[in-house]
Motif scaffolding. Structure first.
Motif, PDB file in Angstrom:
ATOM      1  N   ASP A  79      -6.708 -10.834  -2.605  1.00 24.98           N
ATOM      2  CA  ASP A  79      -6.320  -9.624  -1.672  1.00 24.98           C
ATOM      3  C   ASP A  79      -5.954 -10.467  -0.603  1.00 24.98           C
ATOM      4  OD1 ASP A  79      -7.409  -7.546  -2.839  1.00 24.98           O
ATOM      5  OD2 ASP A  79      -9.454  -7.819  -1.806  1.00 24.98           O
ATOM      6  N   PHE A  80      -4.747 -10.025   0.134  1.00 24.62           N
ATOM      7  CA  PHE A  80      -3.830 -10.685   1.016  1.00 24.62           C
ATOM      8  C   PHE A  80      -3.791  -9.925   2.590  1.00 24.62           C
ATOM      9  CE2 PHE A  80      -2.237 -12.260  -2.663  1.00 24.62           C
ATOM     10  CZ  PHE A  80      -2.022 -13.682  -2.593  1.00 24.62           C
ATOM     11  N   ASP A  81      -4.275 -10.442   3.590  1.00 20.57           N
ATOM     12  CA  ASP A  81      -4.160  -9.815   4.899  1.00 20.57           C
ATOM     13  C   ASP A  81      -3.719 -10.786   5.821  1.00 20.57           C
ATOM     14  OD1 ASP A  81      -4.560  -7.967   6.840  1.00 20.57           O
ATOM     15  OD2 ASP A  81      -6.564  -8.523   6.985  1.00 20.57           O
ATOM     16  N   TRP A  82      -2.957 -10.283   6.893  1.00 27.47           N
ATOM     17  CA  TRP A  82      -2.593 -11.136   8.193  1.00 27.47           C
ATOM     18  C   TRP A  82      -3.065 -10.493   9.194  1.00 27.47           C
ATOM     19  CZ3 TRP A  82       0.187  -8.846  11.890  1.00 27.47           C
ATOM     20  CH2 TRP A  82       0.773  -7.854  11.698  1.00 27.47           C
ATOM     21  N   LYS A  83      -3.339 -11.647  10.277  1.00 25.34           N
ATOM     22  CA  LYS A  83      -4.165 -10.989  11.449  1.00 25.34           C
ATOM     23  C   LYS A  83      -3.240 -11.987  12.761  1.00 25.34           C
ATOM     24  CE  LYS A  83      -8.710  -9.968   9.917  1.00 25.34           C
ATOM     25  NZ  LYS A  83     -10.040 -10.221  10.155  1.00 25.34           N
ATOM     26  N   THR A  84      -3.022 -11.425  13.697  1.00 22.74           N
ATOM     27  CA  THR A  84      -2.621 -11.912  15.002  1.00 22.74           C
ATOM     28  C   THR A  84      -3.270 -12.976  15.584  1.00 22.74           C
ATOM     29  OG1 THR A  84      -1.274 -10.123  15.132  1.00 22.74           O
ATOM     30  CG2 THR A  84      -1.319 -11.583  17.091  1.00 22.74           C
ATOM     31  N   ALA A  85      -2.839 -14.188  15.851  1.00 23.39           N
ATOM     32  CA  ALA A  85      -3.478 -15.013  16.920  1.00 23.39           C
ATOM     33  C   ALA A  85      -2.582 -15.507  17.865  1.00 23.39           C
ATOM     34  CB  ALA A  85      -3.791 -16.322  15.696  1.00 23.39           C
ATOM     35  N   GLU A  95       1.798  -5.368  15.493  1.00 20.23           N
ATOM     36  CA  GLU A  95       0.459  -4.481  15.389  1.00 20.23           C
ATOM     37  C   GLU A  95       0.221  -3.149  15.362  1.00 20.23           C
ATOM     38  OE1 GLU A  95      -3.366  -4.994  13.956  1.00 20.23           O
ATOM     39  OE2 GLU A  95      -2.228  -6.808  14.427  1.00 20.23           O
ATOM     40  N   ALA A  96       1.226  -2.940  16.332  1.00 23.35           N
ATOM     41  CA  ALA A  96       1.284  -1.161  16.694  1.00 23.35           C
ATOM     42  C   ALA A  96       2.051  -0.569  15.312  1.00 23.35           C
ATOM     43  CB  ALA A  96       1.992  -1.042  17.878  1.00 23.35           C
ATOM     44  N   ALA A  97       2.858  -1.192  14.728  1.00 25.45           N
ATOM     45  CA  ALA A  97       3.414  -0.726  13.689  1.00 25.45           C
ATOM     46  C   ALA A  97       2.774  -0.713  12.464  1.00 25.45           C
ATOM     47  CB  ALA A  97       4.777  -1.539  13.153  1.00 25.45           C
ATOM     48  N   ARG A  98       1.417  -1.323  12.400  1.00 26.81           N
ATOM     49  CA  ARG A  98       0.870  -1.315  11.309  1.00 26.81           C
ATOM     50  C   ARG A  98       0.001   0.083  11.380  1.00 26.81           C
ATOM     51  NH1 ARG A  98      -2.746  -7.037  10.707  1.00 26.81           N
ATOM     52  NH2 ARG A  98      -2.571  -6.404   8.647  1.00 26.81           N
ATOM     53  N   ASP A  99      -0.310   0.502  12.438  1.00 27.79           N
ATOM     54  CA  ASP A  99      -0.960   2.055  12.727  1.00 27.79           C
ATOM     55  C   ASP A  99       0.126   3.163  12.229  1.00 27.79           C
ATOM     56  OD1 ASP A  99      -3.102   0.689  13.622  1.00 27.79           O
ATOM     57  OD2 ASP A  99      -3.205   1.509  15.600  1.00 27.79           O
ATOM     58  N   LEU A 100       1.356   2.768  12.225  1.00 26.22           N
ATOM     59  CA  LEU A 100       2.552   3.496  11.805  1.00 26.22           C
ATOM     60  C   LEU A 100       3.092   3.654  10.520  1.00 26.22           C
ATOM     61  CD1 LEU A 100       4.248   3.555  15.303  1.00 26.22           C
ATOM     62  CD2 LEU A 100       2.531   5.299  14.519  1.00 26.22           C
ATOM     63  N   GLY A 101       1.853   2.859   9.853  1.00 30.31           N
ATOM     64  CA  GLY A 101       2.566   2.859   8.338  1.00 30.31           C
ATOM     65  C   GLY A 101       3.034   1.738   7.679  1.00 30.31           C
ATOM     66  N   LEU A 102       3.585   0.852   8.636  1.00 27.99           N
ATOM     67  CA  LEU A 102       4.094  -0.597   8.254  1.00 27.99           C
ATOM     68  C   LEU A 102       3.278  -1.943   8.136  1.00 27.99           C
ATOM     69  CD1 LEU A 102       7.417  -0.316  10.253  1.00 27.99           C
ATOM     70  CD2 LEU A 102       6.936   0.291   7.949  1.00 27.99           C
ATOM     71  N   THR A 103       2.581  -1.901   7.263  1.00 27.21           N
ATOM     72  CA  THR A 103       1.351  -2.709   6.919  1.00 27.21           C
ATOM     73  C   THR A 103       1.792  -4.093   6.184  1.00 27.21           C
ATOM     74  OG1 THR A 103       0.736  -1.852   4.655  1.00 27.21           O
ATOM     75  CG2 THR A 103      -0.245  -0.925   6.820  1.00 27.21           C
ATOM     76  N   GLY A 104       2.936  -4.250   5.786  1.00 28.79           N
ATOM     77  CA  GLY A 104       3.463  -5.500   5.056  1.00 28.79           C
ATOM     78  C   GLY A 104       3.918  -6.624   5.979  1.00 28.79           C
ATOM     79  N   ASP A 105       4.747  -7.373   5.626  1.00 25.94           N
ATOM     80  CA  ASP A 105       5.029  -8.378   6.296  1.00 25.94           C
ATOM     81  C   ASP A 105       6.529  -8.250   7.072  1.00 25.94           C
ATOM     82  OD1 ASP A 105       2.695 -10.037   5.545  1.00 25.94           O
ATOM     83  OD2 ASP A 105       3.764 -10.391   3.826  1.00 25.94           O
ATOM     84  N   ILE A 160      -7.204 -13.959   1.026  1.00 24.03           N
ATOM     85  CA  ILE A 160      -6.538 -14.968   2.022  1.00 24.03           C
ATOM     86  C   ILE A 160      -6.404 -14.312   3.468  1.00 24.03           C
ATOM     87  CG2 ILE A 160      -4.803 -16.571   2.202  1.00 24.03           C
ATOM     88  CD1 ILE A 160      -4.426 -16.720  -0.767  1.00 24.03           C
ATOM     89  N   THR A 161      -6.604 -14.657   4.435  1.00 20.16           N
ATOM     90  CA  THR A 161      -6.309 -14.127   5.692  1.00 20.16           C
ATOM     91  C   THR A 161      -5.526 -15.178   6.312  1.00 20.16           C
ATOM     92  OG1 THR A 161      -8.395 -13.015   5.907  1.00 20.16           O
ATOM     93  CG2 THR A 161      -7.234 -13.331   7.679  1.00 20.16           C
ATOM     94  N   TYR A 162      -4.355 -14.730   6.616  1.00 16.18           N
ATOM     95  CA  TYR A 162      -3.217 -15.247   7.302  1.00 16.18           C
ATOM     96  C   TYR A 162      -3.377 -15.198   8.918  1.00 16.18           C
ATOM     97  CZ  TYR A 162       1.831 -16.418   8.500  1.00 16.18           C
ATOM     98  OH  TYR A 162       3.086 -16.915   8.623  1.00 16.18           O
ATOM     99  N   TYR A 163      -3.548 -16.157   9.730  1.00 17.98           N
ATOM    100  CA  TYR A 163      -3.492 -15.993  11.252  1.00 17.98           C
ATOM    101  C   TYR A 163      -2.141 -16.343  11.579  1.00 17.98           C
ATOM    102  CZ  TYR A 163      -8.329 -15.047  11.180  1.00 17.98           C
ATOM    103  OH  TYR A 163      -9.728 -14.407  10.881  1.00 17.98           O
ATOM    104  N   THR A 164      -1.346 -15.308  12.162  1.00 23.11           N
ATOM    105  CA  THR A 164       0.164 -15.734  12.723  1.00 23.11           C
ATOM    106  C   THR A 164       0.314 -15.293  13.877  1.00 23.11           C
ATOM    107  OG1 THR A 164       2.314 -15.392  11.710  1.00 23.11           O
ATOM    108  CG2 THR A 164       0.577 -13.575  11.725  1.00 23.11           C
TER     109      THR A 164
END
Length: 222
Positions: free
Chosen positions: A36-42, A95-105, A6-10
């Motif tokens: 599998d769960f993932d979120w993406k920016t829209a 989005e930047a925080a994902r690169d710094l290790g924060l991949t959750g919600d 599931i991909t969540y556009y948010t």
């Protein structure tokens, strides 16, 4: 990889995404380890944001009170009528925080809460970084540099274009796909029932395909 994804556009400042978050959390709890769960920016287009606090207040009454029966009222304090170019800053920070290790919600939720519950003006990069750094203990200078990088902007623009390529207009949006080629698109829905029914059906179908393959192997060449 799981048989279903599931991909969540948010968008951080979408109130409907905020209303969808409990459902998203319930899906992850119910199907963790099997999906599998993932979120993406829209990103929302600048013209999609309220032109005034009065407009925003009207929309919040409709969604929060009439539709969701929320026990709390959302704040319009984040709205800046004179802001040009929309409000990409909190999304770039998340989005930047994902690169710094924060991949959750959690950081997305923190930023959304700061805006729509506390009224903080996180459309400004300085404010968005301040909220994020306090909540995560990330170095604000490092976080801001990453959020303002060309790479992060390109990634956000790409995921936004991907969202539009599905020919949908509303956030939240969810794309549910399985390993046998099925795909379901939900746009604007925030209640769990249709999602759970779809995931259950896909899990059953993919399990049936796996069982068939185990018993009978690959299809004949001719």
């Amino acid at each position: 990889m799981a048989a279903v994804k599931i991909t969540y556009y948010t968008e951080v400042l979408s109130s409907w995404c905020l209303w969808a978050e409990p459902m998203w959390a319930e899906l992850k709890s119910r199907y963790g380890g099997r999906v599998d769960f993932d979120w993406k920016t829209a990103l929302m287009r600048p013209e999609a944001f309220p032109a005034s606090r009065e407009q925003c207040e009207w929309a919040y009454r409709r969604s929060g009170c009439t539709v969701m029966h929320s026990p709390f009222k959302l704040s319009t304090g984040w709205v800046e009528p004179k802001r040009k170019g929309g409000y990409p800053a909190p999304n770039l920070v998340a989005e930047a925080a994902r690169d710094l290790g924060l991949t959750g919600d959690s950081l997305r939720l923190t930023l959304a809460h700061a805006a729509m519950r506390e009224g903080r003006k996180i459309g400004a990069m300085t404010e968005a970084v301040a909220v994020a750094a306090k909540a995560t203990k990330l170095d604000p200078a490092v976080l801001r540099a990453r959020a303002e990088s060309d790479e992060i902007r390109a990634r956000v623009d790409a995921s936004t274009a991907e969202f539009h390529a599905h020919k949908i207009t509303q956030r939240p949006a969810f794309i549910i796909e399985d390993s046998i080629g099925d795909k379901a698109v939900f746009c604007g829905l925030v209640r769990i029932e249709p999602f759970a029914a779809t995931v259950d059906a896909m899990l059953l179908d993919t399990a049936a395909y796996a069982s068939h393959a185990a018993h009978y192997g690959s299809p004949p060449a001719k």
